[in-house]
Design a protein around this motif. Structure first.
Motif, PDB file in Angstrom:
ATOM      1  N   CYS A   3      35.922 -55.546 -16.771  1.00 20.24           N
ATOM      2  CA  CYS A   3      35.681 -56.463 -15.744  1.00 20.24           C
ATOM      3  C   CYS A   3      35.198 -55.442 -14.427  1.00 20.24           C
ATOM      4  O   CYS A   3      35.332 -54.361 -14.722  1.00 20.24           O
ATOM      5  CB  CYS A   3      36.886 -57.336 -15.336  1.00 20.24           C
ATOM      6  N   CYS A  55      43.495 -51.987 -10.623  1.00 18.32           N
ATOM      7  CA  CYS A  55      42.293 -52.644 -11.244  1.00 18.32           C
ATOM      8  C   CYS A  55      41.604 -51.847 -12.017  1.00 18.32           C
ATOM      9  O   CYS A  55      40.725 -52.049 -12.762  1.00 18.32           O
ATOM     10  CB  CYS A  55      41.420 -52.976  -9.620  1.00 18.32           C
ATOM     11  N   SER A  63      30.537 -64.376 -12.237  1.00 17.73           N
ATOM     12  CA  SER A  63      31.755 -64.352 -11.547  1.00 17.73           C
ATOM     13  C   SER A  63      33.010 -64.247 -12.429  1.00 17.73           C
ATOM     14  O   SER A  63      33.992 -63.663 -12.021  1.00 17.73           O
ATOM     15  CB  SER A  63      31.870 -65.490 -10.644  1.00 17.73           C
ATOM     16  N   ASP A  64      32.859 -64.632 -13.771  1.00 17.55           N
ATOM     17  CA  ASP A  64      33.831 -64.214 -14.678  1.00 17.55           C
ATOM     18  C   ASP A  64      34.374 -62.858 -14.803  1.00 17.55           C
ATOM     19  O   ASP A  64      35.394 -62.429 -15.468  1.00 17.55           O
ATOM     20  CB  ASP A  64      33.718 -65.071 -16.011  1.00 17.55           C
ATOM     21  N   GLN A 101      51.339 -54.820  -9.258  1.00 16.31           N
ATOM     22  CA  GLN A 101      50.367 -55.132 -10.004  1.00 16.31           C
ATOM     23  C   GLN A 101      49.653 -53.963 -11.024  1.00 16.31           C
ATOM     24  O   GLN A 101      49.890 -52.764 -10.509  1.00 16.31           O
ATOM     25  CB  GLN A 101      49.120 -55.662  -9.330  1.00 16.31           C
ATOM     26  N   CYS A 153      37.505 -58.863 -11.817  1.00 19.87           N
ATOM     27  CA  CYS A 153      38.881 -58.358 -12.232  1.00 19.87           C
ATOM     28  C   CYS A 153      40.051 -59.361 -11.483  1.00 19.87           C
ATOM     29  O   CYS A 153      39.795 -59.491 -10.353  1.00 19.87           O
ATOM     30  CB  CYS A 153      39.267 -57.252 -12.209  1.00 19.87           C
ATOM     31  N   GLN A 154      40.935 -60.047 -12.433  1.00 21.90           N
ATOM     32  CA  GLN A 154      41.883 -61.038 -11.732  1.00 21.90           C
ATOM     33  C   GLN A 154      42.948 -59.917 -11.025  1.00 21.90           C
ATOM     34  O   GLN A 154      44.002 -59.829 -11.530  1.00 21.90           O
ATOM     35  CB  GLN A 154      42.614 -61.535 -12.899  1.00 21.90           C
ATOM     36  N   TYR A 155      42.518 -59.585  -9.929  1.00 24.13           N
ATOM     37  CA  TYR A 155      43.520 -58.689  -8.972  1.00 24.13           C
ATOM     38  C   TYR A 155      43.541 -59.014  -7.672  1.00 24.13           C
ATOM     39  O   TYR A 155      42.476 -59.357  -6.990  1.00 24.13           O
ATOM     40  CB  TYR A 155      42.731 -56.796  -9.120  1.00 24.13           C
ATOM     41  N   ASP A 156      44.800 -59.390  -7.092  1.00 22.97           N
ATOM     42  CA  ASP A 156      45.164 -59.862  -5.895  1.00 22.97           C
ATOM     43  C   ASP A 156      45.940 -58.658  -5.086  1.00 22.97           C
ATOM     44  O   ASP A 156      46.716 -58.296  -5.225  1.00 22.97           O
ATOM     45  CB  ASP A 156      46.164 -61.024  -5.992  1.00 22.97           C
TER      46      ASP A 156
END
Length: 257
Positions: free
Chosen positions: A99, A90, A74-75, A87, A78-81
């Motif tokens: 990622c 991605c 899960s790490d 932003q 990508c840290q994408y909201d």
């Protein structure tokens, strides 16, 4: 003499097989053991080593796979909201860190419908009196967004990095929809891409409801306390009367008559 020679021939005929088997067994026990062939390796400038047996299969060679399959954790997501605006895309995060981005439809297909988060009235600042529309991006390639207000012919358009926009004052029950647009077309309206405006409760109404609720709770508490005290007094009075009756026989007789 002829009979003697004949007897010797018969004796040798029976004795010769026994002697042959005895000699064969003796030869087999006295012969040296058979050794396995060895391979001689030349190292350096002609030095010889013969430590490796030709037929030594006691330890098979280790098989190393040529292709390693990576394990996914899960790490690596990508840290994408999708609900935050301005932003970094991605795809750029994937190119930088390696990622994984969520699967999405390409630019050759109409995008999926975005999701409306809220319709919030603005009471302060330069946008006071307007309604703020908040939405989340779909898993699709999007070039722009459109905010469509029910009963209005003019749709407001926003860039692909935006996740909110302002529209004029709305009446309660007015329907607002958000569409995603790309070169292949636009998304279709859905239950989660459209929302009707509902005026939020004012602070005065909330305060009044709190006061009324607190007053009702206080009255109930007083009633409960009064009932408890009354029952306690009645119990104490009955106890005193029983004690007096036990100490005064005439009182008991009067009660019996």
């Amino acid at each position: 003499m002829a009979s003697l020679c004949r007897n010797m021939a018969v004796f040798l005929f029976f004795v010769s097989p026994l002697m042959h088997s005895h000699l064969f067994a003796l030869a087999s026990t006295s012969s040296p053991p058979i050794t396995r062939k060895r391979i001689t390796f030349l190292t350096g400038l002609g030095s010889e080593t013969d430590d490796t047996d030709y037929e030594d299969f006691s330890s098979p060679p280790e098989v190393v796979p040529s292709v390693k399959i990576p394990r996914l954790y899960s790490d690596f997501i990508c840290q994408y909201d999708p609900c935050l605006e301005n932003q970094e895309p991605c795809d750029h995060l994937k190119a930088k860190t390696g990622c994984l981005c969520p699967g999405r439809s390409g630019g050759d297909k109409p995008p999926h419908a975005p999701r409306i988060q809220a319709l919030l009235p603005i009471t302060e600042g330069e946008n006071a009196g307007k309604i703020e529309v908040q939405w989340c991006a779909p898993q699709s390639v999007v070039s722009s967004y459109k905010v469509i207000v029910e009963g209005s012919d003019n749709a407001m358009q926003f860039g692909d990095a935006f996740r909110r926009g302002f529209v004029g004052s709305l009446e309660v029950g007015t329907k607002v929809c958000v569409e995603a647009v790309n070169n292949a077309g636009h998304s279709s309206p859905s239950d989660f891409s459209c929302k009707r405006f509902e005026r939020p409760e004012s602070s005065d109404h909330k305060l009044m409801a709190g006061v009324i609720g607190g007053g009702v709770a206080f009255i109930l508490l007083l009633v409960i306390v009064a009932v408890v005290l009354c029952r306690r007094q009645m119990c104490q009075k009955a106890r005193r009367e029983s004690v007096i009756g036990l100490g005064n026989p005439s009182y008991k007789a009067e009660r019996a008559s």
